[in-house]
Design a protein around this motif. Structure first.
Motif: not given
Length: 224
Positions: A78-82, A90-94, A168-169, A179-180
């Motif tokens: 939650t603190k380190i995005p990597g 991460q979410p994937l838009f299909v 989109h986030e 990704y957002g």
């Protein structure tokens, strides 16, 4: 037999506490690291149950170690995005804007048949009704219908549907959601300009989203 019974009861109670601490209720809610920990715990817990010569602590210590690592890694992600992208995905838009992203399907190893099956499970029989379909990190499919296909449909009411698309986030808990930005078609410069207009820094923002009609929503930290 009495010893095996007592071991079983003790391990059962321990596992109930352990999975309560993990905060998950169903296997379907687990992401990949959590699923791996769950499988390891089930394997370790079975040892003293199937072999009376194995001390009970040989299961207790590894189980507590695994759940401690899981809780610690969840906090760090939650603190380190990597780390979140590396371990949690991460979410994937299909499906984006009603168009199937074949490359996204290939990357997720999700066949078209499987995609159609998931849509049928969600009571969607026609893929052309879908505006967005997002494969979440836990493997579940989130689906948003086109505006004129919602119930009651605008087509039934003889009015034109006006879709705002999806939110989109852009920023999550002070961190830019790359990704957002990509899915919204916005640039980091655009995001920076929007923050400057509001006299905000990314670190001040708990959540910032933008939909396909450019409606921006900002929730500041401390105001959730």
């Amino acid at each position: 037999m009495a010893a095996i019974f007592l071991r079983t009861v003790m391990l059962y109670l321990l596992l109930v506490v352990v999975f309560r601490l993990s905060g998950k209720k169903q296997i379907g809610e687990l992401d990949l690291p959590e699923l791996c920990v769950t499988l390891l715990i089930s394997e370790v817990a079975s040892l003293p149950l199937t072999n009376a010569d194995v001390p009970l602590m040989y299961a207790v210590v590894p189980i507590m170690t695994l759940i401690s690592l899981e809780i610690s890694s969840s906090f760090l992600m939650t603190k380190i995005p990597g780390l979140k992208r590396l371990f949690g995905g991460q979410p994937l838009f299909v499906i984006t804007g009603g168009n199937i992203d074949k490359e996204a399907l290939l990357r997720s190893r999700l066949s078209l048949d499987e995609l159609l099956s998931e849509l049928r499970i969600l009571a969607i029989s026609d893929i052309s009704d879908v505006e967005y379909a997002i494969l979440e990190p836990n493997g579940k499919l989130s689906v948003f219908k086109k505006a004129d296909k919602e119930q009651p449909t605008c087509a039934d009411m003889n009015v034109a549907g006006q879709s705002s698309g999806i939110a989109h986030e852009l920023i999550i808990d002070g961190q830019t959601a790359v990704y957002g930005l990509q899915s919204s078609g916005k640039s980091e410069k655009w995001l920076s300009d929007q923050l400057n207009r509001r006299r905000l820094k990314a670190s001040d923002v708990f959540l910032m989203t933008v939909d396909d009609k450019d409606k921006i929503t900002v929730i500041r930290k401390g105001r959730v």
